[in-house]
Design a protein around this motif. Sequence first.
Motif, PDB file in Angstrom:
ATOM      1  N   ALA A 157       4.089   6.486   3.586  1.00 43.16           N
ATOM      2  CA  ALA A 157       3.583   7.238   4.730  1.00 43.16           C
ATOM      3  C   ALA A 157       2.206   6.743   5.154  1.00 43.16           C
ATOM      4  N   LEU A 158       1.327   6.497   4.193  1.00 42.23           N
ATOM      5  CA  LEU A 158      -0.027   6.041   4.518  1.00 42.23           C
ATOM      6  C   LEU A 158      -0.028   4.644   5.127  1.00 42.23           C
ATOM      7  N   VAL A 159       0.785   3.753   4.586  1.00 43.20           N
ATOM      8  CA  VAL A 159       0.825   2.391   5.112  1.00 43.20           C
ATOM      9  C   VAL A 159       1.471   2.369   6.495  1.00 43.20           C
ATOM     10  N   ALA A 160       2.569   3.079   6.662  1.00 39.66           N
ATOM     11  CA  ALA A 160       3.244   3.095   7.958  1.00 39.66           C
ATOM     12  C   ALA A 160       2.375   3.703   9.042  1.00 39.66           C
ATOM     13  N   ALA A 161       1.591   4.710   8.682  1.00 37.05           N
ATOM     14  CA  ALA A 161       0.709   5.345   9.660  1.00 37.05           C
ATOM     15  C   ALA A 161      -0.514   4.495   9.972  1.00 37.05           C
ATOM     16  N   GLY A 162      -0.756   3.450   9.193  1.00 35.36           N
ATOM     17  CA  GLY A 162      -1.908   2.590   9.417  1.00 35.36           C
ATOM     18  C   GLY A 162      -3.181   3.085   8.776  1.00 35.36           C
ATOM     19  N   ALA A 163      -3.070   4.029   7.834  1.00 37.01           N
ATOM     20  CA  ALA A 163      -4.275   4.527   7.157  1.00 37.01           C
ATOM     21  C   ALA A 163      -4.857   3.471   6.223  1.00 37.01           C
ATOM     22  N   VAL A 164      -3.987   2.759   5.513  1.00 33.81           N
ATOM     23  CA  VAL A 164      -4.367   1.620   4.680  1.00 33.81           C
ATOM     24  C   VAL A 164      -3.332   0.522   4.917  1.00 33.81           C
ATOM     25  N   PRO A 165      -3.716  -0.745   4.710  1.00 36.88           N
ATOM     26  CA  PRO A 165      -2.760  -1.825   4.992  1.00 36.88           C
ATOM     27  C   PRO A 165      -1.714  -2.044   3.905  1.00 36.88           C
ATOM     28  N   LEU A 166      -2.009  -1.626   2.686  1.00 36.20           N
ATOM     29  CA  LEU A 166      -1.026  -1.728   1.608  1.00 36.20           C
ATOM     30  C   LEU A 166      -1.297  -0.639   0.584  1.00 36.20           C
ATOM     31  N   ALA A 167      -0.274  -0.298  -0.175  1.00 35.34           N
ATOM     32  CA  ALA A 167      -0.434   0.715  -1.216  1.00 35.34           C
ATOM     33  C   ALA A 167       0.552   0.431  -2.338  1.00 35.34           C
ATOM     34  N   HIS A 168       0.168   0.863  -3.542  1.00 32.83           N
ATOM     35  CA  HIS A 168       0.995   0.668  -4.730  1.00 32.83           C
ATOM     36  C   HIS A 168       2.311   1.434  -4.598  1.00 32.83           C
ATOM     37  N   ALA A 169       3.356   0.821  -5.104  1.00 42.28           N
ATOM     38  CA  ALA A 169       4.677   1.443  -5.182  1.00 42.28           C
ATOM     39  C   ALA A 169       5.346   0.924  -6.449  1.00 42.28           C
ATOM     40  N   ASN A 170       6.343   1.650  -6.927  1.00 37.38           N
ATOM     41  CA  ASN A 170       7.190   1.093  -7.985  1.00 37.38           C
ATOM     42  C   ASN A 170       8.616   1.543  -7.796  1.00 37.38           C
ATOM     43  N   ASP A 171       9.538   0.875  -8.491  1.00 34.10           N
ATOM     44  CA  ASP A 171      10.949   0.910  -8.124  1.00 34.10           C
ATOM     45  C   ASP A 171      11.812   0.950  -9.375  1.00 34.10           C
ATOM     46  N   GLY A 172      12.488   2.101  -9.582  1.00 37.97           N
ATOM     47  CA  GLY A 172      13.395   2.234 -10.707  1.00 37.97           C
ATOM     48  C   GLY A 172      14.848   2.392 -10.291  1.00 37.97           C
ATOM     49  N   GLY A 173      15.096   2.364  -8.990  1.00 34.42           N
ATOM     50  CA  GLY A 173      16.463   2.456  -8.478  1.00 34.42           C
ATOM     51  C   GLY A 173      16.477   2.244  -6.979  1.00 34.42           C
ATOM     52  N   GLY A 174      15.306   1.816  -6.467  1.00 32.45           N
ATOM     53  CA  GLY A 174      15.140   1.598  -5.033  1.00 32.45           C
ATOM     54  C   GLY A 174      13.839   2.141  -4.492  1.00 32.45           C
ATOM     55  N   SER A 175      12.938   2.581  -5.360  1.00 26.17           N
ATOM     56  CA  SER A 175      11.784   3.374  -4.928  1.00 26.17           C
ATOM     57  C   SER A 175      10.674   2.598  -4.234  1.00 26.17           C
ATOM     58  N   ILE A 176      10.750   1.262  -4.186  1.00 28.09           N
ATOM     59  CA  ILE A 176       9.941   0.477  -3.262  1.00 28.09           C
ATOM     60  C   ILE A 176      10.735   0.252  -1.977  1.00 28.09           C
ATOM     61  N   ARG A 177      11.974  -0.159  -2.124  1.00 28.67           N
ATOM     62  CA  ARG A 177      12.781  -0.583  -0.969  1.00 28.67           C
ATOM     63  C   ARG A 177      13.217   0.579  -0.092  1.00 28.67           C
ATOM     64  N   ILE A 178      13.503   1.733  -0.683  1.00 31.12           N
ATOM     65  CA  ILE A 178      13.950   2.880   0.112  1.00 31.12           C
ATOM     66  C   ILE A 178      12.863   3.374   1.059  1.00 31.12           C
ATOM     67  N   PRO A 179      11.641   3.674   0.582  1.00 26.99           N
ATOM     68  CA  PRO A 179      10.608   4.086   1.536  1.00 26.99           C
ATOM     69  C   PRO A 179      10.223   2.985   2.508  1.00 26.99           C
ATOM     70  N   ALA A 180      10.324   1.709   2.091  1.00 25.06           N
ATOM     71  CA  ALA A 180      10.093   0.618   3.041  1.00 25.06           C
ATOM     72  C   ALA A 180      11.090   0.710   4.185  1.00 25.06           C
ATOM     73  N   ALA A 181      12.352   0.941   3.861  1.00 23.67           N
ATOM     74  CA  ALA A 181      13.378   1.050   4.897  1.00 23.67           C
ATOM     75  C   ALA A 181      13.147   2.257   5.793  1.00 23.67           C
ATOM     76  N   CYS A 182      12.778   3.378   5.206  1.00 24.14           N
ATOM     77  CA  CYS A 182      12.580   4.610   5.980  1.00 24.14           C
ATOM     78  C   CYS A 182      11.375   4.510   6.907  1.00 24.14           C
ATOM     79  N   CYS A 183      10.371   3.735   6.520  1.00 18.90           N
ATOM     80  CA  CYS A 183       9.089   3.732   7.235  1.00 18.90           C
ATOM     81  C   CYS A 183       8.759   2.408   7.917  1.00 18.90           C
ATOM     82  N   GLY A 184       9.715   1.478   7.996  1.00 21.80           N
ATOM     83  CA  GLY A 184       9.491   0.242   8.726  1.00 21.80           C
ATOM     84  C   GLY A 184       8.529  -0.711   8.060  1.00 21.80           C
ATOM     85  N   LEU A 185       8.618  -0.838   6.729  1.00 21.15           N
ATOM     86  CA  LEU A 185       7.671  -1.631   5.957  1.00 21.15           C
ATOM     87  C   LEU A 185       8.370  -2.769   5.212  1.00 21.15           C
TER      88      LEU A 185
END
Length: 465
Positions: A157-185
């Motif tokens: 949400a923060l990256v997609a809104a332009g609040a920061v250019p990047l933010a930490h994420a981690n992925d145990g079943g899609g948890s990087i890729r799923i929010p990327a898909a939902c938020c255009g990242l």
Amino acid sequence: MTNTVTAVTDDILATHDAVALAALVRAGHLSPAELAEAARARVERVDGELAAVATRLPEPALGHTGRLAGVPTFVKDNTDYAGLPTGHGSAAFTARPARRHAPFTRQLLSSGVSVLGKTRLPEFGFNATTEFAAAPPARNPWHTGHSTGGSSGGSAALVAAGAVPLAHANDGGGSIRIPAACCGLVGLKATRGRLVANEEGRRLPIDIISDGVLTRTVRDTAAFFAAAEDYRPAPGLPALGLVEGPGKRRLRIGLVLDSPTGAVTDAETRAAVTATAEALEKLGHTVEPARLPLAPTFEADFITYWGMLSFLCGAMGKLAFGRGFEARRMDGLSQGLRARYRGSLLSTPAFLRRLRHGVRETTAAAFTGHDLLLTPVLAHTTPELGHLSPNVPYEELIGRLSSYVAFTPLANIAGTPALSLPGGTTAAGLPIGVMLSAMHGDERTLLETGFELEAVRPWQPLVGS
């Protein structure tokens, strides 16, 4: 009422990505302190609507050296940052301030970023949306009535809104890729071992957890991985270095539109993946139908493994999170997963064996004759808030998750890399993600192909409301 939320304004951050901001810092045109202050103001402006932030540092921890020196960012709230509590998105305990940085936090800080605080996630990262049993959800800045994805939804949400250019994420079943898909990242789940081991993941019988970042440009993701390799080259993997643009090699790419789990891809998602395939063909790549010959037990076995993780959280909670941990206060999804695993306890060796060996065979078969696979990230477009709420009865919720998260878990079990890219938008203006997957250690080909697609099908980030 729903609306679009953007933090972008006429300030020193402008619409720069992380690489551009770091270059301005190196040239002496901007300072890390100035960037942090501008980012804090942006976060303050939008977080009342997005509810993306878990905790904030009283003063930003400024970075001054590294490839991303001075770039403001946030750490996901399932990863220790010394002095801040690590809440894991759970109401089952009150988190204490961490005494030290997690190993990945140290790797992230080595890139030179400035940390402003921590971002929200669903309880223990189990859900594919950042929603809670009794707290406000994180909201998608493209359409605040919709999910921001999970579990790295606060960061997205923060990256997609332009609040920061990047933010930490981690992925145990899609948890990087799923929010990327939902938020255009852009979201890359790396090969197992590419980054330092996640503390929770390395204790699991199958390490499914991969850390990384969410960004708005391919070059920001590439720059982060180059910085991470500066800190610690990945043992046993090909060196990645800084990927700076498309590769010259033309690829054979397998196209998979429907999940072998039986989940049917909806029309808008199918159209986005098909359009991406056509773009790749115009670039000279060969795209042909492929299949993922998953064992019929894969979906059930993965959910049972997921249940084992919830069971361990409940059983070990007092030891891991303090004497105040109360398993009965875990949310409905966590409770349902725990119950599922309790009913399958004696089958643990069998389902772990099936996951390990079945996925190894599936991966080998899928990449025979193919350099990459192109698939959806998710089987349908981003749902409205409430559709995946942990307050939905468990059996109904797990059915909804199974028909949604139908493509991402394979790479977690296999330990292979996969990249989510923006692939289009729905009629309602919500992003749709497409996913490229590669063989073990081949992040370079993913990033090079991502650069190609970004050039011929540029995606427009949120820049104004």
